[in-house]
Design an enzyme around this catalytic site. Structure first.
Site, mmCIF file in Angstrom:
data_model
loop_
_atom_site.group_PDB
_atom_site.id
_atom_site.type_symbol
_atom_site.label_atom_id
_atom_site.label_comp_id
_atom_site.label_asym_id
_atom_site.label_seq_id
_atom_site.Cartn_x
_atom_site.Cartn_y
_atom_site.Cartn_z
ATOM 1 N N ASP A 42 0.828 -1.214 0.000
ATOM 2 C CA ASP A 42 0.000 0.000 0.000
ATOM 3 C C ASP A 42 0.864 1.267 0.000
ATOM 4 O O ASP A 42 0.338 2.378 -0.099
ATOM 5 C CB ASP A 42 -1.006 -0.002 1.157
ATOM 6 C CG ASP A 42 -0.344 -0.081 2.516
ATOM 7 O OD1 ASP A 42 0.889 -0.200 2.591
ATOM 8 O OD2 ASP A 42 -1.083 -0.036 3.535
ATOM 9 N N SER A 43 2.206 1.102 0.063
ATOM 10 C CA SER A 43 3.070 2.273 -0.117
ATOM 11 C C SER A 43 2.900 2.842 -1.527
ATOM 12 O O SER A 43 3.394 3.932 -1.824
ATOM 13 C CB SER A 43 4.535 1.925 0.153
ATOM 14 O OG SER A 43 4.966 0.907 -0.712
ATOM 15 N N ASP A 81 -1.273 -5.985 -0.441
ATOM 16 C CA ASP A 81 -1.656 -5.416 0.859
ATOM 17 C C ASP A 81 -3.153 -5.167 0.956
ATOM 18 O O ASP A 81 -3.753 -4.566 0.050
ATOM 19 C CB ASP A 81 -0.958 -4.060 1.046
ATOM 20 C CG ASP A 81 0.287 -4.166 1.900
ATOM 21 O OD1 ASP A 81 0.480 -5.186 2.589
ATOM 22 O OD2 ASP A 81 1.077 -3.199 1.881
ATOM 23 N N LYS A 110 -1.489 -9.368 2.594
ATOM 24 C CA LYS A 110 -0.745 -8.971 3.791
ATOM 25 C C LYS A 110 -1.587 -7.968 4.565
ATOM 26 O O LYS A 110 -2.286 -7.142 3.962
ATOM 27 C CB LYS A 110 0.606 -8.341 3.386
ATOM 28 C CG LYS A 110 1.397 -7.773 4.574
ATOM 29 C CD LYS A 110 2.847 -7.477 4.234
ATOM 30 C CE LYS A 110 3.101 -6.156 3.565
ATOM 31 N NZ LYS A 110 2.664 -4.960 4.312
ATOM 32 N N GLU A 112 -1.593 -5.533 8.484
ATOM 33 C CA GLU A 112 -0.759 -5.008 9.564
ATOM 34 C C GLU A 112 -1.378 -5.287 10.933
ATOM 35 O O GLU A 112 -2.592 -5.138 11.118
ATOM 36 C CB GLU A 112 -0.568 -3.492 9.380
ATOM 37 C CG GLU A 112 0.177 -3.151 8.100
ATOM 38 C CD GLU A 112 0.427 -1.661 7.943
ATOM 39 O OE1 GLU A 112 0.107 -0.868 8.865
ATOM 40 O OE2 GLU A 112 0.943 -1.279 6.871
ATOM 41 N N GLU A 179 9.088 -4.532 10.183
ATOM 42 C CA GLU A 179 9.545 -3.253 9.620
ATOM 43 C C GLU A 179 10.137 -2.362 10.709
ATOM 44 O O GLU A 179 9.494 -2.118 11.747
ATOM 45 C CB GLU A 179 8.360 -2.548 8.930
ATOM 46 C CG GLU A 179 8.763 -1.185 8.353
ATOM 47 C CD GLU A 179 7.756 -0.593 7.379
ATOM 48 O OE1 GLU A 179 6.749 -1.270 7.055
ATOM 49 O OE2 GLU A 179 7.974 0.548 6.941
HETATM 50 O O1 KIV Z 1 3.616 -1.170 1.422
HETATM 51 C C1 KIV Z 1 4.805 -1.487 1.522
HETATM 52 O O2 KIV Z 1 5.662 -1.079 0.728
HETATM 53 C C2 KIV Z 1 5.175 -2.388 2.599
HETATM 54 C C3 KIV Z 1 6.629 -2.688 2.786
HETATM 55 C C4 KIV Z 1 7.307 -1.528 3.403
HETATM 56 C C5 KIV Z 1 6.830 -3.916 3.581
HETATM 57 O O3 KIV Z 1 4.345 -2.842 3.311
#
Ligand code: KIV
Length: 300
Positions: A42-43, A81, A110, A112, A179
């Site tokens: 999600d980045s 994510d 994934k 959190e 992280e």
């Molecule tokens: O969204 C992302 O890029 C991440 C990584 C930093 C693990 O979750």
């Protein structure tokens, strides 16, 4: 790579390499590399859409990017994510998000943290969808954490990290991202768990590493955290290419003869005839054919 190989690689002491990826052309590059697996993280809200943090990512955004990556990297294992709050609004909403990401081409999701959604993680796993956990710095909680800070810096915090990691393993996660935690904390958690850990800013004592694609190829030159290794200077390379193109357009040196299509001789003759008759002559059939031919032979 498939989901079972994550465990196998940890068991055999082989490190797992993961990189984020958000679009079709980057996915093609990753597909041709030896990288083990892809995270559609999600980045992407930040790197692809310019938001200040990951909170603006939505399920539809994640699904769109996941589908593009899946088309570009058909042979890679793709983790997508679940975005901010999508798994905190109840089981149905969470499963709808999971469904959208898996339909888009993800092989796993994934999410959190674990507090308050352990049962949802278990339900996703029981539904046949592999889940990767994410602890330490969890960017979706940026406001609760008071900013993007290194986590687990006290003994008490390492104990909490370890017990959350155990909980995620117990509810069926196949792997865990750690992280921005001190190396010793990450090493302890990795040794405590059977499942592999993938670190970002978590030192060398984890089972694998993940970096954000744009950061590791130097497309994000202002971002220089201690943990980041930059493997290329893509921003400068792209800028030099853009400036060279601009120069060539303005000087008239682009396109050259070899970069220009020409009509066939017979068409040139008929066009010449047409222009000498004042442009009233019927357009030769061969000219239509030749335009189609040129379009289908653009590389020649
Ligand atoms: O969204 C992302 O890029 C991440 C990584 C930093 C693990 O979750």
């Amino acid at each position: 790579m498939n989901v079972l190989e994550f465990q196998k690689m940890k068991d055999e002491g082989r490190k797992i390499s993961m990189v984020t990826c958000y679009d079709y052309s980057s996915a093609q590059a990753v597909a041709e590399s030896s990288i083990d697996c892809i995270l559609v993280g999600d980045s992407l809200a930040m790197t692809m859409h310019g938001f200040p943090n990951t909170l603006s990512a939505t399920t539809s955004m994640m699904a769109l990017h996941t589908a593009a990556v899946a088309r570009g990297a058909r042979s890679k294992f793709i983790v997508a994510d679940l975005p901010f709050l999508s798994y905190r609004k109840g089981l149905k909403e969470a499963m709808d998000s999971v469904h959208d990401l898996m339909s888009a081409g993800a092989h796993a999701v994934k999410l959190e943290g674990v507090h308050g959604h352990a049962e949802i993680v278990r339900h996703i796993v029981d539904s046949g969808v592999p889940v990767m956990g994410h602890l330490g710095l969890t960017p979706q909680s940026v406001h609760a954490l008071g900013g993007m800070k290194i986590q687990a810096r006290t003994n008490a915090a390492v104990k909490i990290l370890a017990s959350e990691a155990r909980e995620l393993e117990d509810v069926g996660c196949f792997a865990l991202v750690l992280e921005c935690v001190p190396a010793e904390a990450a090493r302890q958690v990795t040794n405590l768990l059977k499942i592999p850990t993938i670190g970002i800013g978590a030192g060398p004592g984890v089972s694998g590493q993940v970096l954000v694609y744009q950061d590791m190829i130097g497309l994000n030159p202002g971002f220089k955290p201690k943990f980041l290794r930059t493997y290329a200077n893509a921003f400068d390379i792209i800028q030099a290419a853009l400036n060279a193109y601009d120069r060539d357009v303005k000087s008239g040196s682009f396109p050259s003869e070899s970069e220009t299509y020409y009509e066939s001789r017979s068409v040139e003759r008929s066009l010449a005839k047409e222009s000498s008759s004042g442009g009233n002559a019927p357009v030769a059939e061969s000219s239509r054919v030749s335009r189609v031919t040129v379009a289908s032979e653009m590389n020649q």
